[in-house]
Design a protein around this motif. Structure first.
Motif, PDB file in Angstrom:
ATOM      1  N   GLU A 176     -23.290  -3.971 -13.118  1.00 60.70           N
ATOM      2  CA  GLU A 176     -23.121  -4.598 -11.804  1.00 60.70           C
ATOM      3  C   GLU A 176     -23.974  -3.957 -10.719  1.00 60.70           C
ATOM      4  O   GLU A 176     -24.347  -4.613  -9.759  1.00 60.70           O
ATOM      5  N   THR A 177     -24.304  -2.696 -10.852  1.00 62.96           N
ATOM      6  CA  THR A 177     -25.049  -2.016  -9.796  1.00 62.96           C
ATOM      7  C   THR A 177     -26.525  -2.363  -9.820  1.00 62.96           C
ATOM      8  O   THR A 177     -27.275  -1.919  -8.962  1.00 62.96           O
ATOM      9  N   THR A 178     -26.949  -3.125 -10.760  1.00 60.86           N
ATOM     10  CA  THR A 178     -28.362  -3.449 -10.899  1.00 60.86           C
ATOM     11  C   THR A 178     -28.605  -4.902 -10.539  1.00 60.86           C
ATOM     12  O   THR A 178     -27.814  -5.767 -10.863  1.00 60.86           O
ATOM     13  N   ASN A 179     -29.723  -5.142  -9.898  1.00 58.46           N
ATOM     14  CA  ASN A 179     -30.108  -6.497  -9.549  1.00 58.46           C
ATOM     15  C   ASN A 179     -30.798  -7.116 -10.764  1.00 58.46           C
ATOM     16  O   ASN A 179     -31.959  -6.827 -11.036  1.00 58.46           O
ATOM     17  N   GLY A 207     -31.757 -10.681 -12.603  1.00 60.29           N
ATOM     18  CA  GLY A 207     -31.862 -12.117 -12.469  1.00 60.29           C
ATOM     19  C   GLY A 207     -32.004 -12.767 -13.836  1.00 60.29           C
ATOM     20  O   GLY A 207     -32.721 -12.257 -14.694  1.00 60.29           O
ATOM     21  N   GLN A 213     -37.014  -2.764  -6.887  1.00 61.05           N
ATOM     22  CA  GLN A 213     -36.661  -3.912  -6.059  1.00 61.05           C
ATOM     23  C   GLN A 213     -37.725  -4.126  -5.004  1.00 61.05           C
ATOM     24  O   GLN A 213     -38.235  -3.173  -4.428  1.00 61.05           O
ATOM     25  N   GLU A 262     -30.078   2.146  -8.536  1.00 57.78           N
ATOM     26  CA  GLU A 262     -29.737   1.399  -7.319  1.00 57.78           C
ATOM     27  C   GLU A 262     -30.930   0.612  -6.789  1.00 57.78           C
ATOM     28  O   GLU A 262     -30.756  -0.318  -6.022  1.00 57.78           O
ATOM     29  N   ARG A 263     -32.149   0.945  -7.212  1.00 57.64           N
ATOM     30  CA  ARG A 263     -33.356   0.223  -6.793  1.00 57.64           C
ATOM     31  C   ARG A 263     -33.982  -0.566  -7.939  1.00 57.64           C
ATOM     32  O   ARG A 263     -35.070  -1.107  -7.804  1.00 57.64           O
ATOM     33  N   GLN A 304     -34.774  -3.505 -10.414  1.00 58.07           N
ATOM     34  CA  GLN A 304     -34.766  -4.972 -10.479  1.00 58.07           C
ATOM     35  C   GLN A 304     -35.159  -5.367 -11.889  1.00 58.07           C
ATOM     36  O   GLN A 304     -36.151  -4.871 -12.408  1.00 58.07           O
ATOM     37  N   ASN A 306     -35.555  -8.940 -14.422  1.00 58.95           N
ATOM     38  CA  ASN A 306     -35.468 -10.378 -14.618  1.00 58.95           C
ATOM     39  C   ASN A 306     -35.473 -10.642 -16.115  1.00 58.95           C
ATOM     40  O   ASN A 306     -36.313 -10.102 -16.840  1.00 58.95           O
TER      41      ASN A 306
END
Length: 142
Positions: free
Chosen positions: A21-24, A26, A62, A83-84, A86, A88
Motif C-alpha cells: 500500500e505504501t507504494t504508488n 499503477g 515518483q 515512499e518515493r 513508482q 507501473n
C-alpha cells in the motif's frame, strides 16, 4: 473478467493495509510508452522480430515520466526509498496469451523490485529477475 475474479486479492495486496500500500503502483491495460531511443530501434526492427509484450513491470522515482521508468536492463541501486517508488504494471489485452499467468508473473517482478528498494539493495536486471522467478525463489503472491 480477470479483474472481477481477482479484485479481492489485488485489494489485499495493494489496498489499505496491504503489503504494497505504501507504494504508488499503477495497473495499466496496454503497453509501456516507448522512449525516443526505443522508437528509433523499433523503426529499424521488422515487426516479426520485435519482442512481444504480454505484460511488463517498470519502476523508478515518483515523478519520472512514464516512458522513462526502468525495465531494469541492468542492476540499478535506487537513490530513494519505497515512499518515493513508482511502479507501473502493464497488461497487454491485445496479446492475452494467458490472462492468468501474466498478472501472477508481473506481480513477482513487483515483489522483487519492492523488496529490493525497501532494503536499499540493487534492483536486479530484468534477466536476473526472470532467473529468480524461474528458479521459484520468489513465492507466488497470494
Amino acid at each position: 473478467q480477470w479483474w472481477s475474479e481477482n479484485q479481492e486479492m489485488v485489494n489485499e495486496l495493494f489496498g489499505i493495509g496491504g503489503k504494497y500500500e505504501t507504494t504508488n503502483i499503477g495497473f495499466k491495460l496496454g503497453t509501456k510508452p516507448l522512449t525516443f531511443k526505443e522508437k528509433i530501434s523499433n523503426f529499424f526492427t521488422q515487426p516479426a522480430l520485435r519482442e512481444p509484450q504480454f505484460g511488463q513491470t517498470t519502476w523508478g522515482r515518483q515523478g519520472t515520466g512514464e516512458a522513462e521508468l526502468s525495465t531494469s536492463p541492468k542492476d540499478i541501486i535506487p537513490d530513494f526509498g519505497i515512499e518515493r517508488l513508482q511502479m507501473n504494471v502493464y497488461f497487454n489485452p491485445e496479446m492475452a496469451r494467458d490472462r492468468y499467468f501474466t498478472p501472477a508473473h508481473e506481480w513477482k517482478h513487483v515483489q522483487i523490485i519492492f523488496d529490493s528498494v525497501k532494503r536499499g539493495f540493487a534492483v536486479p536486471s530484468g534477466l536476473k529477475q526472470h532467473q529468480m522467478i524461474n528458479r521459484l525463489q520468489v513465492p507466488a503472491l497470494k
